[in-house]
Design a protein around this motif. Structure first.
Motif, PDB file in Angstrom:
ATOM      1  N   TRP A 328      55.791  65.233  64.842  1.00  0.00           N
ATOM      2  CA  TRP A 328      54.679  65.435  65.534  1.00  0.00           C
ATOM      3  C   TRP A 328      54.600  64.081  66.297  1.00  0.00           C
ATOM      4  O   TRP A 328      54.334  63.045  65.563  1.00  0.00           O
ATOM      5  N   ASN A 329      54.848  63.922  67.490  1.00  0.00           N
ATOM      6  CA  ASN A 329      54.816  62.632  68.184  1.00  0.00           C
ATOM      7  C   ASN A 329      54.038  62.437  69.459  1.00  0.00           C
ATOM      8  O   ASN A 329      54.399  63.417  70.239  1.00  0.00           O
ATOM      9  N   LYS A 330      53.062  61.979  69.462  1.00  0.00           N
ATOM     10  CA  LYS A 330      52.089  61.928  70.515  1.00  0.00           C
ATOM     11  C   LYS A 330      51.390  63.352  70.681  1.00  0.00           C
ATOM     12  O   LYS A 330      50.857  63.901  69.768  1.00  0.00           O
ATOM     13  N   ASN A 331      51.533  63.935  71.959  1.00  0.00           N
ATOM     14  CA  ASN A 331      51.131  65.076  71.902  1.00  0.00           C
ATOM     15  C   ASN A 331      52.180  66.312  72.043  1.00  0.00           C
ATOM     16  O   ASN A 331      51.804  67.432  72.621  1.00  0.00           O
ATOM     17  N   VAL A 332      53.143  66.081  71.396  1.00  0.00           N
ATOM     18  CA  VAL A 332      54.436  66.748  71.154  1.00  0.00           C
ATOM     19  C   VAL A 332      54.638  67.266  69.928  1.00  0.00           C
ATOM     20  O   VAL A 332      54.752  66.414  69.019  1.00  0.00           O
ATOM     21  N   VAL A 333      54.661  68.575  69.419  1.00  0.00           N
ATOM     22  CA  VAL A 333      54.915  69.065  67.980  1.00  0.00           C
ATOM     23  C   VAL A 333      56.186  69.697  68.102  1.00  0.00           C
ATOM     24  O   VAL A 333      56.379  70.870  68.746  1.00  0.00           O
ATOM     25  N   ALA A 334      57.328  69.434  67.262  1.00  0.00           N
ATOM     26  CA  ALA A 334      58.647  69.942  67.342  1.00  0.00           C
ATOM     27  C   ALA A 334      58.545  71.078  65.903  1.00  0.00           C
ATOM     28  O   ALA A 334      58.169  70.785  65.058  1.00  0.00           O
ATOM     29  N   ILE A 335      58.739  72.010  66.575  1.00  0.00           N
ATOM     30  CA  ILE A 335      58.811  73.351  65.851  1.00  0.00           C
ATOM     31  C   ILE A 335      60.409  73.945  65.722  1.00  0.00           C
ATOM     32  O   ILE A 335      61.181  74.117  66.471  1.00  0.00           O
ATOM     33  N   GLY A 336      60.685  74.136  64.471  1.00  0.00           N
ATOM     34  CA  GLY A 336      62.198  74.988  64.235  1.00  0.00           C
ATOM     35  C   GLY A 336      63.270  73.863  64.687  1.00  0.00           C
ATOM     36  O   GLY A 336      63.208  72.652  63.989  1.00  0.00           O
ATOM     37  N   ARG A 359      50.886  74.513  59.379  1.00  0.00           N
ATOM     38  CA  ARG A 359      50.447  73.294  59.275  1.00  0.00           C
ATOM     39  C   ARG A 359      49.762  72.724  60.318  1.00  0.00           C
ATOM     40  O   ARG A 359      48.702  71.887  60.491  1.00  0.00           O
ATOM     41  N   LEU A 360      50.053  73.060  61.800  1.00  0.00           N
ATOM     42  CA  LEU A 360      49.781  72.611  62.863  1.00  0.00           C
ATOM     43  C   LEU A 360      48.319  73.332  63.142  1.00  0.00           C
ATOM     44  O   LEU A 360      47.268  72.685  63.415  1.00  0.00           O
ATOM     45  N   LEU A 361      48.008  74.588  62.795  1.00  0.00           N
ATOM     46  CA  LEU A 361      46.839  75.234  62.818  1.00  0.00           C
ATOM     47  C   LEU A 361      45.695  74.516  61.597  1.00  0.00           C
ATOM     48  O   LEU A 361      44.545  74.362  62.156  1.00  0.00           O
ATOM     49  N   LYS A 362      46.259  74.280  60.755  1.00  0.00           N
ATOM     50  CA  LYS A 362      45.172  73.492  59.676  1.00  0.00           C
ATOM     51  C   LYS A 362      44.776  72.396  60.138  1.00  0.00           C
ATOM     52  O   LYS A 362      43.607  71.749  59.797  1.00  0.00           O
ATOM     53  N   LEU A 363      45.806  71.487  60.883  1.00  0.00           N
ATOM     54  CA  LEU A 363      45.387  70.056  61.295  1.00  0.00           C
ATOM     55  C   LEU A 363      45.258  70.185  62.984  1.00  0.00           C
ATOM     56  O   LEU A 363      45.588  69.162  63.500  1.00  0.00           O
ATOM     57  N   SER A 370      43.827  62.637  67.131  1.00  0.00           N
ATOM     58  CA  SER A 370      43.640  61.753  65.930  1.00  0.00           C
ATOM     59  C   SER A 370      44.845  61.380  65.262  1.00  0.00           C
ATOM     60  O   SER A 370      45.463  62.189  64.878  1.00  0.00           O
ATOM     61  N   ARG A 371      44.929  60.061  65.080  1.00  0.00           N
ATOM     62  CA  ARG A 371      46.298  59.549  64.612  1.00  0.00           C
ATOM     63  C   ARG A 371      46.290  59.857  63.102  1.00  0.00           C
ATOM     64  O   ARG A 371      47.296  60.161  62.573  1.00  0.00           O
ATOM     65  N   VAL A 372      45.042  60.323  62.409  1.00  0.00           N
ATOM     66  CA  VAL A 372      44.910  60.572  61.170  1.00  0.00           C
ATOM     67  C   VAL A 372      45.596  62.036  60.712  1.00  0.00           C
ATOM     68  O   VAL A 372      46.310  62.307  59.699  1.00  0.00           O
ATOM     69  N   LEU A 373      45.133  62.858  61.669  1.00  0.00           N
ATOM     70  CA  LEU A 373      45.696  64.301  61.902  1.00  0.00           C
ATOM     71  C   LEU A 373      47.448  64.102  61.842  1.00  0.00           C
ATOM     72  O   LEU A 373      48.155  64.718  61.398  1.00  0.00           O
ATOM     73  N   ILE A 374      47.743  63.423  62.798  1.00  0.00           N
ATOM     74  CA  ILE A 374      49.301  63.242  63.207  1.00  0.00           C
ATOM     75  C   ILE A 374      50.163  62.701  61.850  1.00  0.00           C
ATOM     76  O   ILE A 374      50.950  63.240  61.465  1.00  0.00           O
ATOM     77  N   ASP A 375      49.382  61.560  61.316  1.00  0.00           N
ATOM     78  CA  ASP A 375      50.047  61.110  60.162  1.00  0.00           C
ATOM     79  C   ASP A 375      50.288  62.121  59.007  1.00  0.00           C
ATOM     80  O   ASP A 375      51.362  62.115  58.311  1.00  0.00           O
ATOM     81  N   ARG A 376      49.081  62.721  58.937  1.00  0.00           N
ATOM     82  CA  ARG A 376      49.217  63.666  57.861  1.00  0.00           C
ATOM     83  C   ARG A 376      50.069  64.952  57.861  1.00  0.00           C
ATOM     84  O   ARG A 376      50.925  65.494  57.027  1.00  0.00           O
ATOM     85  N   VAL A 381      55.379  67.351  56.513  1.00  0.00           N
ATOM     86  CA  VAL A 381      56.561  67.903  56.847  1.00  0.00           C
ATOM     87  C   VAL A 381      57.738  67.101  56.125  1.00  0.00           C
ATOM     88  O   VAL A 381      58.806  67.714  55.647  1.00  0.00           O
ATOM     89  N   THR A 382      57.572  65.673  55.983  1.00  0.00           N
ATOM     90  CA  THR A 382      58.783  65.040  55.294  1.00  0.00           C
ATOM     91  C   THR A 382      59.055  65.384  54.048  1.00  0.00           C
ATOM     92  O   THR A 382      60.022  65.435  53.521  1.00  0.00           O
ATOM     93  N   PHE A 383      57.708  65.511  53.115  1.00  0.00           N
ATOM     94  CA  PHE A 383      57.975  65.703  51.792  1.00  0.00           C
ATOM     95  C   PHE A 383      58.548  67.323  51.617  1.00  0.00           C
ATOM     96  O   PHE A 383      59.386  67.425  50.733  1.00  0.00           O
ATOM     97  N   GLU A 384      57.989  68.094  52.323  1.00  0.00           N
ATOM     98  CA  GLU A 384      58.683  69.438  52.126  1.00  0.00           C
ATOM     99  C   GLU A 384      60.076  69.347  52.554  1.00  0.00           C
ATOM    100  O   GLU A 384      60.889  69.829  51.863  1.00  0.00           O
TER     101      GLU A 384
END
Length: 506
Positions: A328-336, A359-363, A370-376, A381-384
């Motif tokens: 998730w970078n700025k207003n772009v979320v990469a899926i797949g 995860r996107l729906l939850k956040l 919000s930077r907090v949401l993007i960072d979380r 995703v990285t951990f998973e």
């Protein structure tokens, strides 16, 4: 006051990822947002992933999809697990079965009792006979969890996934999403317009000349990463030092028997071969290392190892295992595939699409992102991804094969410390501790570690509270119950014929 809510979502790319995102977002957000999906029939989709993990059932349930209808229209079959052939050494195999194994006693999982019993000669040398899924799979039997079985019966909680035609699944979800108001636009994107101040994506420009604005953009453009990489230059962390395969050759073949309720992964000289049975054909592929095998050699070897007649020419695919530095970078979320790729060994690709969407729906953000949401989101995703990465590496690292340069490289390679720690802990006394957020449960890790020849030195001391005289009977009872449950299931083909046979099998 300016409305802070996101009202316009643009999905770039279709296929499984795009239409899964469109379906879930439209189902969850309803009429509060406008969702537009842009795809080009000329570009096409990868469409290889035909095997899944049990999590997909939850996704389909979220959408309210009827299982029988879904399986019927995607020419699907059911999957109790994955059979691994020749991974530890030539001539040996094991099954990573979904769901439970045996049953725990007190605080101790079943495999701890198996460790002690196996060392004392009171149990089989492998875990397969104690898993309903593993036993049923090899007998070509299947049933969904029954409502008319005793509450404590293994038949009341059979875990399963699906095999299906990924292109038909995308088509199925497209129909679903469009009924909910998702607007599809056919066309190629020729440019991406970035905001000069924020660097956010303001709009994409189509070949037709149309400019499509949005507030949130979902990048489902596959390996290209049209927005996340080509426009935002996000960067990519590779896993190739541990996951050496970087190519795949895929081809369907005719069925030569009833579809088996499991995926088969057979280790080959420079990688592995998948076999995925559907109602109308069998999917096959050779995942391999280009450093150890040429494209022509891979195609020839794959064609020579098919069960039935090839239905098309082998299709080559190239990939780099890894993950975007910021999914998730700025207003772009990469899926797949736009987000990353783990290779298809444990059928995780569609799960990771599902996980990213959930995860996107939850956040889900407001327009200030919000930077907090993007960072979380990115941290999760990285951990998973790293935990899935470790699980896949385990299959390659824990081998005794010395017959090719490829397997010598895998057997002797350095591995992440996180994986080394898990292997060492399990090898010591059979212990494994799952982080609640990771995909694969303890029972999956245990089955693969044992199947790959990692046999614990000893068992947990609490197991000794069960007398040896009781332990032998306990193991025999589990094996007997598992066998009886598997025999009580109908044949996989019978279950399909009764509940979800495709109306027209090509």
């Amino acid at each position: 006051m300016t409305d802070p809510a996101i009202r316009n979502i643009v999905i770039v790319g279709g296929g499984t990822a795009g239409w899964m995102a469109a379906s879930a977002l439209s189902r969850t957000l309803g009429k509060s947002v406008s969702i537009r999906l842009i795809e080009s029939d000329e570009i096409g989709i990868i469409g290889v992933g035909e095997a899944t993990v049990p999590h997909l059932k939850l996704f389909n349930n979220l959408l309210g999809i009827n299982e029988a209808d879904f399986v019927r229209k995607t020419f699907g079959s059911f999957k109790l697990g994955i059979q691994f052939v020749d991974w530890l050494r030539m001539g040996e195999s094991y099954i990573h079965g979904f769901g439970s194994m045996g049953h725990e006693v007190g605080l101790m999982p079943f495999h701890q009792y198996w460790i002690k019993a196996m060392h004392k000669g009171m149990a089989k040398k492998n875990l397969g006979p104690y898993s309903v899924n593993s036993v049923a799979a090899l007998k070509n039997r299947f049933m969904a969890p029954g409502l008319d079985v005793p509450a404590n019966s293994p038949l009341g909680s059979v875990a399963y996934a699906y095999h299906f035609d990924a292109g038909l699944y995308a088509k199925y979800l497209r129909n679903y999403a469009e009924l909910l108001g998702v607007k599809r636009t056919e066309g190629k994107i020729l440019g991406v317009e970035l905001n000069p101040l924020s660097g956010f994506v303001d709009a994409v420009k189509l070949e037709s000349g149309e400019r499509v604005e949005g507030e949130l953009f979902i990048d489902c453009s596959g390996f290209r990463g049209l927005l996340i990489e080509q426009a935002l230059k996000t960067g990519y962390d590779e896993y190739t030092q541990w996951l050496p395969c970087d190519r795949a050759m895929a081809v369907p073949c005719a069925n030569v028997g009833e579809p088996t309720p499991y995926t088969r992964a057979t280790a080959r000289e420079a990688g592995w071969q998948w076999r995925i049975p559907l109602q109308h054909r069998t999917g096959n592929g050779y995942v391999y290392s280009s450093k150890h095998l040429s494209e022509d050699e891979a195609a020839a070897k794959l064609l020579s190892r098919l069960d039935g007649e090839a239905l098309a020419d082998p299709r080559p695919l190239r990939f780099v295992t890894g993950l975007r530095k910021k999914p998730w970078n700025k207003n772009v979320v990469a899926i797949g595939l736009a987000s990353g790729f783990m290779e298809p060994l444990e059928s995780t690709s569609i799960f990771m699409i599902q996980s990213g969407i959930t995860r996107l729906l939850k956040l889900f953000p407001e327009r200030d992102f919000s930077r907090v949401l993007i960072d979380r989101y990115n941290d999760q995703v990285t951990f998973e991804s790293e935990r899935i990465r470790d699980f896949l590496i385990l299959h390659y690292k824990a081998t005794e094969r010395t017959d090719t340069e490829f397997w010598n490289q895998c057997r002797t390679m350095d591995i992440p410390q996180s994986l080394k720690d898990n292997i060492d802990l399990f090898a010591d006394s059979g212990r494994f501790f799952r982080n609640a957020e990771e995909m694969f449960a303890d029972v999956s890790w245990v089955q693969v570690m044992v199947g790959q020849g990692i046999v614990p030195r000893t068992h947990h001391p609490l197991v000794d509270q069960m007398p040896d005289s009781d332990l032998a009977g306990f193991m025999a009872s589990i094996e007997n119950v598992v066998g009886q449950c598997a025999d009580a299931m109908p044949l996989h083909s019978q279950f399909i014929a009764q509940h979800c046979r495709a109306e027209k099998v090509a």
